[in-house]
Design a protein around this motif. Structure first.
Motif, PDB file in Angstrom:
ATOM      1  N   GLU A  76       0.832  -1.201   0.000  1.00 55.28           N
ATOM      2  CA  GLU A  76       0.000   0.000   0.000  1.00 55.28           C
ATOM      3  C   GLU A  76       0.871   1.258   0.000  1.00 55.28           C
ATOM      4  O   GLU A  76       0.612   2.221  -0.739  1.00 55.28           O
ATOM      5  CB  GLU A  76      -0.935  -0.002   1.215  1.00 55.28           C
ATOM      6  N   SER A 118       2.356   1.664  -3.362  1.00 57.70           N
ATOM      7  CA  SER A 118       1.405   2.156  -4.364  1.00 57.70           C
ATOM      8  C   SER A 118       1.263   3.670  -4.294  1.00 57.70           C
ATOM      9  O   SER A 118       1.170   4.348  -5.318  1.00 57.70           O
ATOM     10  CB  SER A 118       0.042   1.472  -4.194  1.00 57.70           C
ATOM     11  N   ARG A 121      -1.009   3.388  -9.133  1.00 55.53           N
ATOM     12  CA  ARG A 121      -1.391   2.738  -7.881  1.00 55.53           C
ATOM     13  C   ARG A 121      -2.070   1.393  -8.159  1.00 55.53           C
ATOM     14  O   ARG A 121      -1.877   0.429  -7.414  1.00 55.53           O
ATOM     15  CB  ARG A 121      -2.293   3.656  -7.068  1.00 55.53           C
ATOM     16  N   SER A 122      -2.850   1.318  -9.244  1.00 61.33           N
ATOM     17  CA  SER A 122      -3.516   0.061  -9.588  1.00 61.33           C
ATOM     18  C   SER A 122      -2.515  -1.024  -9.961  1.00 61.33           C
ATOM     19  O   SER A 122      -2.729  -2.209  -9.658  1.00 61.33           O
ATOM     20  CB  SER A 122      -4.489   0.276 -10.753  1.00 61.33           C
ATOM     21  N   ARG A 142      -1.392  -2.275  -6.614  1.00 58.70           N
ATOM     22  CA  ARG A 142      -2.467  -2.848  -5.798  1.00 58.70           C
ATOM     23  C   ARG A 142      -2.984  -4.170  -6.339  1.00 58.70           C
ATOM     24  O   ARG A 142      -3.329  -5.073  -5.569  1.00 58.70           O
ATOM     25  CB  ARG A 142      -3.621  -1.840  -5.694  1.00 58.70           C
ATOM     26  N   ARG A 187      -0.538  -6.703  -5.389  1.00 54.52           N
ATOM     27  CA  ARG A 187      -0.696  -6.936  -3.948  1.00 54.52           C
ATOM     28  C   ARG A 187      -1.862  -7.878  -3.670  1.00 54.52           C
ATOM     29  O   ARG A 187      -1.731  -8.828  -2.892  1.00 54.52           O
ATOM     30  CB  ARG A 187      -0.947  -5.598  -3.249  1.00 54.52           C
TER      31      ARG A 187
END
Length: 232
Positions: free
Chosen positions: A93, A96, A212-213, A216, A219
């Motif tokens: 997180e 990201s 960020r995607s 994520r 993740r």
């Protein structure tokens, strides 16, 4: 590897110290799971292996501790870091958010040379993603690492690059889980393509969201596999 452990050195051509050479070798073994989590790294054994005194070994272990690859514990010495699914999720997180910041800055300020470098990296990703051989996952993660480092350097902040690459190495073995299927690698390439397009056209907010995607989604898949493994 060492460029990511100590980004400020970059490609300066400066010779590596003995401690840095040892740190680089141990780091490669850690992120490739030849030294699994919770493995104790004994100073004497490393010194004997590399035919050096214990001083450079201690310095090498401090470099690895700074990068988050080992912990130096009382009475145990250096131990390869073992993370819980919650800790892995937290690191991803944070990563990201930082990569989103990288994308925002690069979308706002980039050169034609930056875009050309991104397209070159993207072509390599596409080629690897099309493969389904035994080394495709490892090669893909390496290519993503290089792509991320190239983009981070284009953001113009050495400190930001240092943080991004350090977090990448702390999550590297879990990043492999996150793109361990052909479908996940194809999905990742699609997002990288979108990211480069947003950057090219200066769309900073979509660039941040897409960056960020990328992290994520990796993740989410990695955590799913980790939790499944813990239940077995």
């Amino acid at each position: 590897m060492l460029a990511s452990l100590r980004p400020s050195r970059g490609d300066s051509g400066e010779a590596l110290s003995i401690a840095e050479q040892i740190a680089m070798q141990l780091a490669e073994e850690i992120v490739n799971d030849r030294l699994p989590p919770d493995t104790r790294i004994q100073e004497i054994g490393v010194a004997t292996r590399f035919k050096v005194s214990r001083g450079p070994v201690r310095e090498a272990l401090r470099i690895l501790e700074t990068s988050g690859l080992v912990q130096i514990l009382p009475r145990r010495g250096a131990v390869v870091t073992k993370l819980s699914p919650d800790e892995v999720a937290d690191l991803f997180e944070i990563r990201s958010v930082l990569f989103g910041l990288v994308a925002t800055r690069v979308a706002q300020h980039h050169s034609d040379a930056d875009l050309e470098a991104f397209r070159t990296r993207l072509d390599r990703l596409r080629g690897i993603a099309a493969r389904q051989d035994d080394t495709a996952t490892a090669d893909f993660v390496e290519a993503v690492q290089e792509f991320g480092l190239t983009m981070s350097e284009s953001a113009g902040s050495e400190r930001l690059t240092s943080f991004v690459t350090m977090l990448f190495h702390q999550t590297l073995r879990y990043s492999r889980l996150g793109v361990s299927t052909h479908e996940r690698r194809q999905d990742s390439v699609m997002l990288w393509e979108q990211l480069v397009d947003h950057i090219q056209h200066g769309r900073s907010e979509p660039a941040e969201s897409t960056a960020r995607s990328i992290v994520r989604r990796s993740r989410a898949f990695a955590i799913k596999l980790l939790e499944a493994g813990e239940r077995q």
